[in-house]
Design a protein around this motif. Sequence first.
Motif, mmCIF file in Angstrom:
data_model
loop_
_atom_site.group_PDB
_atom_site.id
_atom_site.type_symbol
_atom_site.label_atom_id
_atom_site.label_comp_id
_atom_site.label_asym_id
_atom_site.label_seq_id
_atom_site.Cartn_x
_atom_site.Cartn_y
_atom_site.Cartn_z
ATOM 1 N N TRP A 277 37.194 120.410 -14.551
ATOM 2 C CA TRP A 277 36.747 119.457 -15.561
ATOM 3 C C TRP A 277 36.081 118.224 -14.959
ATOM 4 N N CYS A 278 35.461 117.460 -15.869
ATOM 5 C CA CYS A 278 35.052 116.095 -15.533
ATOM 6 C C CYS A 278 35.040 115.243 -16.799
ATOM 7 N N HIS A 279 35.423 113.988 -16.648
ATOM 8 C CA HIS A 279 35.269 112.966 -17.671
ATOM 9 C C HIS A 279 34.076 112.101 -17.264
ATOM 10 N N PHE A 280 33.196 111.802 -18.206
ATOM 11 C CA PHE A 280 32.027 110.993 -17.871
ATOM 12 C C PHE A 280 31.552 110.232 -19.109
ATOM 13 N N TYR A 281 30.631 109.304 -18.890
ATOM 14 C CA TYR A 281 30.137 108.487 -20.002
ATOM 15 C C TYR A 281 28.799 107.869 -19.625
ATOM 16 N N SER A 282 28.052 107.472 -20.653
ATOM 17 C CA SER A 282 26.852 106.645 -20.488
ATOM 18 C C SER A 282 26.600 105.953 -21.815
ATOM 19 N N PRO A 283 25.845 104.853 -21.818
ATOM 20 C CA PRO A 283 25.550 104.165 -23.079
ATOM 21 C C PRO A 283 24.830 105.064 -24.086
ATOM 22 N N SER A 284 24.092 106.057 -23.598
ATOM 23 C CA SER A 284 23.323 106.936 -24.488
ATOM 24 C C SER A 284 24.061 108.223 -24.848
ATOM 25 N N LEU A 285 25.234 108.440 -24.266
ATOM 26 C CA LEU A 285 25.902 109.727 -24.443
ATOM 27 C C LEU A 285 26.348 110.003 -25.889
ATOM 28 N N PRO A 286 26.811 109.005 -26.651
ATOM 29 C CA PRO A 286 27.136 109.303 -28.052
ATOM 30 C C PRO A 286 25.951 109.889 -28.826
ATOM 31 N N ALA A 287 24.753 109.355 -28.600
ATOM 32 C CA ALA A 287 23.569 109.887 -29.280
ATOM 33 C C ALA A 287 23.221 111.278 -28.766
ATOM 34 N N ILE A 288 23.408 111.510 -27.465
ATOM 35 C CA ILE A 288 23.145 112.833 -26.896
ATOM 36 C C ILE A 288 24.116 113.853 -27.479
ATOM 37 N N TYR A 289 25.371 113.461 -27.624
ATOM 38 C CA TYR A 289 26.363 114.382 -28.174
ATOM 39 C C TYR A 289 26.065 114.696 -29.638
ATOM 40 N N GLU A 290 25.604 113.690 -30.364
ATOM 41 C CA GLU A 290 25.217 113.929 -31.752
ATOM 42 C C GLU A 290 24.075 114.941 -31.817
#
Length: 287
Positions: free
Chosen positions: A103-116
Amino acid sequence: MHEYFTNNSASVRSRRILYTPSTFARASLCHLQETGSLKAIHPHTSERRGLVSFLCFVVLEGSGDLSYEGREYELKAGDCAFIDCRKGYSHSTGGPSLWALQWCHFYSPSLPAIYEKYRERGGGPVFHPENTASICGTLTELYDLADSSDYIRDMRINEKLNFLLTLLMEQSWHPENCERTKKRMELTAVKDYLDEHYADKILLDELEKQFYISKYYLLKIFKETYGMTVNGYVISRRITQAKHLLRFTDMNIEEIGTAVGMDGANYFSRMFKKIEGITPREYRKQW
């Protein structure tokens, strides 16, 4: 940096790296928070809530369950999960077939929009990719980078995480049945038509008649497949061609607008700026 569990009293044997990205990476890049692998040695449940993170994990062997957004998912070897941890989740394994995960946990300021966008295109919290090797290989590369002393590792991690997102977007969709596959294949003809006739007036009613497909179904499946509406795709094609004409011809702004199906210099300029952030004249001056 490492956290490695081997004691018999623990529920899992885990090999992980807790990663601290730079301030720059945290603000501007897709950055890693934690990565690793585990092998369950006893039944166990992990639960998280309000974690500002996205989680991708692959079941290497065994089986378990994921609880996410009010649904229960059964996972087995070869399954992949991609979830928004801000919404809370729990996963567990038990019985004779305890699982092993990477696994990996990760994040970016744009990731919520990418996930959407991932969800809009049909990506689910759990899917079974045709081949997990590419995803597992990328997770391994992320672990090695996090464990390295590479002076630009945050940039390399950003590159690998974006590659992982591309893999997830690419491999997560599987058609439910043959009829749906046939309909999606018919979209190729629609798309080819739009590519050729983008400068013409495009009417959904005409597309419906020409390609024998319900316009409502067309709207739905076109967006699922290409990530944008029919109208959005046509506008994108028009703007792309307009940029070509701005750079490589002496045509004036009004002529270019007409040539790409956006009559009127004001309308063309307004739409161009909406998409590109600058006017056609400003774009031309850059080149």
